[in-house]
Write a protein that holds these residues in place. Structure first.
Motif, mmCIF file in Angstrom:
data_model
loop_
_atom_site.group_PDB
_atom_site.id
_atom_site.type_symbol
_atom_site.label_atom_id
_atom_site.label_comp_id
_atom_site.label_asym_id
_atom_site.label_seq_id
_atom_site.Cartn_x
_atom_site.Cartn_y
_atom_site.Cartn_z
ATOM 1 N N GLU A 291 0.700 -1.085 0.043
ATOM 2 C CA GLU A 291 0.077 0.013 0.137
ATOM 3 C C GLU A 291 0.952 1.304 -0.019
ATOM 4 N N ASP A 292 2.115 1.203 0.841
ATOM 5 C CA ASP A 292 2.841 2.356 0.856
ATOM 6 C C ASP A 292 3.864 2.524 -0.531
ATOM 7 N N ALA A 293 3.697 1.826 -1.572
ATOM 8 C CA ALA A 293 4.429 1.750 -2.638
ATOM 9 C C ALA A 293 4.336 2.768 -3.529
ATOM 10 N N PRO A 294 5.051 3.597 -3.884
ATOM 11 C CA PRO A 294 4.552 4.802 -4.763
ATOM 12 C C PRO A 294 4.119 4.528 -6.121
ATOM 13 N N PRO A 295 3.185 5.216 -6.768
ATOM 14 C CA PRO A 295 2.902 4.843 -8.100
ATOM 15 C C PRO A 295 3.947 4.619 -9.236
ATOM 16 N N PRO A 296 3.544 3.990 -10.141
ATOM 17 C CA PRO A 296 4.543 3.869 -11.361
ATOM 18 C C PRO A 296 5.008 5.341 -11.781
ATOM 19 N N PRO A 297 6.321 5.552 -12.089
ATOM 20 C CA PRO A 297 6.830 6.783 -12.567
ATOM 21 C C PRO A 297 6.297 6.978 -13.943
ATOM 22 N N PRO A 298 6.271 8.216 -14.454
ATOM 23 C CA PRO A 298 5.850 8.534 -15.867
ATOM 24 C C PRO A 298 6.577 7.768 -16.875
ATOM 25 N N THR A 299 5.891 7.485 -17.728
ATOM 26 C CA THR A 299 6.584 6.614 -19.114
ATOM 27 C C THR A 299 7.243 7.653 -19.914
ATOM 28 N N GLY A 300 8.529 7.261 -20.238
ATOM 29 C CA GLY A 300 9.264 8.007 -21.243
ATOM 30 C C GLY A 300 8.906 7.933 -22.743
ATOM 31 N N PHE A 301 9.963 8.323 -23.402
ATOM 32 C CA PHE A 301 9.508 8.182 -24.956
ATOM 33 C C PHE A 301 11.194 7.563 -25.435
ATOM 34 N N TYR A 302 10.978 6.623 -26.458
ATOM 35 C CA TYR A 302 12.101 6.483 -27.423
ATOM 36 C C TYR A 302 11.761 6.555 -28.631
ATOM 37 N N ILE A 303 12.127 7.556 -29.418
ATOM 38 C CA ILE A 303 11.771 8.286 -30.784
ATOM 39 C C ILE A 303 13.087 7.826 -31.637
ATOM 40 N N TYR A 304 12.522 7.407 -32.729
ATOM 41 C CA TYR A 304 13.528 6.807 -33.713
ATOM 42 C C TYR A 304 13.100 7.118 -34.898
ATOM 43 N N GLY A 305 13.786 6.876 -36.118
ATOM 44 C CA GLY A 305 13.577 7.403 -37.437
ATOM 45 C C GLY A 305 14.802 7.694 -38.134
ATOM 46 N N ASP A 306 14.633 8.022 -39.379
ATOM 47 C CA ASP A 306 15.714 8.317 -40.336
ATOM 48 C C ASP A 306 16.512 9.519 -40.025
ATOM 49 N N VAL A 307 17.439 9.828 -40.617
ATOM 50 C CA VAL A 307 18.356 10.795 -40.326
ATOM 51 C C VAL A 307 17.430 12.064 -40.832
ATOM 52 N N GLY A 308 17.466 13.361 -40.110
ATOM 53 C CA GLY A 308 17.121 14.649 -40.458
ATOM 54 C C GLY A 308 15.674 14.880 -40.477
ATOM 55 N N THR A 309 14.881 13.790 -39.623
ATOM 56 C CA THR A 309 13.519 14.178 -39.564
ATOM 57 C C THR A 309 12.916 14.951 -38.426
ATOM 58 N N GLY A 310 13.941 15.628 -37.673
ATOM 59 C CA GLY A 310 13.422 16.481 -36.582
ATOM 60 C C GLY A 310 13.366 15.634 -35.188
ATOM 61 N N LYS A 311 14.107 14.804 -35.004
ATOM 62 C CA LYS A 311 13.823 13.929 -33.798
ATOM 63 C C LYS A 311 14.442 14.838 -32.404
ATOM 64 N N THR A 312 15.802 15.219 -32.663
ATOM 65 C CA THR A 312 16.652 16.082 -31.790
ATOM 66 C C THR A 312 15.871 17.365 -31.530
ATOM 67 N N MET A 313 15.256 17.975 -32.633
ATOM 68 C CA MET A 313 14.741 19.120 -32.521
ATOM 69 C C MET A 313 13.502 19.244 -31.607
ATOM 70 N N LEU A 314 12.711 18.089 -31.517
ATOM 71 C CA LEU A 314 11.490 18.004 -30.924
ATOM 72 C C LEU A 314 11.784 17.480 -29.569
ATOM 73 N N MET A 315 12.927 17.074 -29.494
ATOM 74 C CA MET A 315 13.426 16.499 -27.885
ATOM 75 C C MET A 315 13.828 17.571 -27.337
ATOM 76 N N ASP A 316 14.496 18.300 -27.999
ATOM 77 C CA ASP A 316 14.992 19.825 -27.210
ATOM 78 C C ASP A 316 13.973 20.803 -27.023
ATOM 79 N N MET A 317 12.856 20.864 -27.860
ATOM 80 C CA MET A 317 11.731 21.809 -27.770
ATOM 81 C C MET A 317 11.208 21.210 -26.459
ATOM 82 N N PHE A 318 10.891 19.740 -26.066
ATOM 83 C CA PHE A 318 10.364 19.377 -24.975
ATOM 84 C C PHE A 318 11.227 19.582 -23.922
ATOM 85 N N TYR A 319 12.375 19.347 -23.688
ATOM 86 C CA TYR A 319 13.486 19.375 -22.647
ATOM 87 C C TYR A 319 13.306 20.831 -22.131
#
Length: 495
Positions: free
Chosen positions: A133-161
């Motif tokens: 009963e005292d156990a904390p709830p599960p932590p938020p689930t993260g994201f693993y974003i994959y795709g081809d080069v130059g599709t904007g993955k890093t840009m979106l992660m940086d905007m999020f961060y």
């Protein structure tokens, strides 16, 4: 793709900056500078005003970047960003302290054995219903974003961060993160009590290192998540299992889907459980629109790519270096870099400018730690006499890819001289040299087994070079050169 980020602060000012980089380059740009942070976002002069920016709404920022023409509308990008924005809101007041219960080490004086007490937050079965009963709830689930080069993955992660209002967060390139992990492991091993002659004890430093990180941060953002080294593959499962169990949220970008990580690597069976752990704690999202935004038509930053056989190329490169060196408050000469106790000498440098050959940077036994040190010292690097890259040069190709990854991530600008145009520089021929055969013999492997291992097939080098071409293309644009000018951005890079 270059990330056009609007950072979380309430006020900003617009500054017009005019400056020169190289003899053929004259650029005027408009930038939005934050008053409270050192990072900045590039945009057109009509993009934003201090009154119109709502820093709390990442999706609204994306809309404005599309409206002002800094970004193209991309439905996949928008969909991924909307999911990241929801996680962003969850993390605003998030803390992982309720998951932390660091393992204590005890020394058995009779057996000289270091023993680790079980960590309650990692133990699967609770001792009692009350503890359940005292156990904390599960932590938020993260994201693993994959795709081809130059599709904007890093840009979106940086905007999020940048929009996460939480001081316990860290954004790091995955190569740099793993270098730090190995340093921490080494430091812990060095600090162990000296064992008595003839006695033995066992000690596993990975979980304690993971606990260190869990106490430092509750959000880890990784750029370019990749596993090519068996030393990394061996420790990842235990490392990340502890991070996840102690409430650390992970958001990562990669060119590979999770199931393809460390594909055809040595002893991959021992790595596969990590993939299951990653999928359990991170949503897997594909961002692959088929468009490499780095290679769309952008304004070039003058001529920065020369062919080795081009008449007068060396003279032009010499003149470019001399003009850049003239602006430095230093003398031209060799410089010795000290990296992990080793000395690495670059023959021709002046201040923050280095003039190197391909052999000097990639023909020697250098690695990510060496290239990271170069990014700390230099913001412009000349790389001369790059040869045709064949499969017989797997070691040099790996180093070149690692060099470009580190330079790109830290906004180091490059001037290149190569044996062929960029798209034709890597040739998928050659291989099966005497060293490969010797390594096969040393590992006791048969040729039919080696045919499926990336260590011998160069599959990883071929895959990674597409990213290298994409990044080098962007590194020749005026936007990239402006972002990399440390005289104006005053941005101190990660070491």
């Amino acid at each position: 793709m270059a990330a056009y980020m609007i950072l979380p602060t309430m006020r900003c000012s617009v500054t017009l900056v005019t400056f020169s980089y190289v003899p053929t380059l004259r650029i005027t740009c408009c930038r939005v500078f934050s008053n409270n942070v050192k990072d900045y976002a590039s945009c057109s002069s009509r993009s934003f005003s201090s009154e119109s920016i709502d820093f709390g709404d990442t999706v609204a920022q994306y809309n404005r970047l599309v409206q002002c023409g800094s970004l193209r509308e991309d439905a996949l990008q928008r969909s991924v960003l909307q999911r990241l924005a929801r996680l962003q809101q969850t993390l605003q007041n998030y803390s992982n302290t309720s998951y932390l219960d660091p393992p204590r080490l005890t020394i058995n004086p009779n057996a000289d054995t270091l023993q680790k007490r079980k960590d309650p937050c990692i133990t699967a079965n609770r001792a009692s219903a009350h503890e359940e009963e005292d156990a904390p709830p599960p932590p938020p689930t993260g994201f693993y974003i994959y795709g081809d080069v130059g599709t904007g993955k890093t840009m979106l992660m940086d905007m999020f961060y940048c929009g996460v209002q939480n001081s316990h967060k860290k954004r790091v390139h995955f190569n740099a993160f793993m270098l730090d992990i190995h340093k921490r492991i080494h430091r812990r091993k060095q600090s162990l009590p000296r064992r008595k002659l003839g006695s033995m004890f066992t000690y596993d430093p990975i979980s304690p290192v993971a606990m260190e990180i869990s106490h430092e941060t509750c959000l880890l953002c990784f750029d370019e998540f990749q596993v090519t080294d068996i030393a990394d593959a061996v420790i990842l499962r235990q490392l990340f299992q502890t991070l996840f169990k102690t409430g650390v949220v992970v958001v990562a970008t990669s060119n590979r889907p999770p199931d393809d990580l460390y594909k055809n690597g040595l002893q991959r069976d021992t790595f596969l459980p990590f993939i299951d752990v990653l999928k359990e704690y991170c949503h897997t999202v594909c961002l692959d629109s088929g468009v490499d935004y780095r290679r769309l038509h952008k304004t070039g930053a003058g001529k920065l790519y020369f062919l080795t056989g081009e008449p007068g190329a060396d003279a032009v490169l010499d003149a470019m270096f001399d003009e850049l060196a003239f602006a430095q408050n230093s003398f031209t000469g060799p410089q010795v870099l000290t990296v992990l106790g080793r000395e690495v000498t670059l023959k021709k440098t002046c201040g923050s400018v280095a003039d190197c050959t391909f052999h000097e940077l990639c023909g020697r036994s250098l690695g990510a730690s060496d290239y990271l040190e170069m990014t700390r010292l230099f913001d412009i690097v000349f790389i001369r006499r790059i040869p045709m890259l064949t499969l017989r040069m797997k070691d040099q190709v790996r180093r070149f890819t690692t060099l470009v990854d580190n330079f790109y991530n830290n906004k180091v600008r490059v001037v290149l001289q190569a044996a062929a145009p960029l798209d034709q520089l890597f040739v998928h021929t050659g291989g099966d040299d005497e060293r490969d055969q010797q390594l096969l013999d040393d590992l006791g492997l048969k040729e039919e087994v080696a045919a499926h291992l990336t260590l011998f097939t160069a599959e990883e080098e071929i895959f990674a070079y597409h990213r290298t071409i994409s990044r080098l293309t962007e590194m020749q644009t005026d936007t990239y050169w402006m972002e990399g000018d440390r005289r104006t951005t005053k941005k101190h890079l990660d070491t």
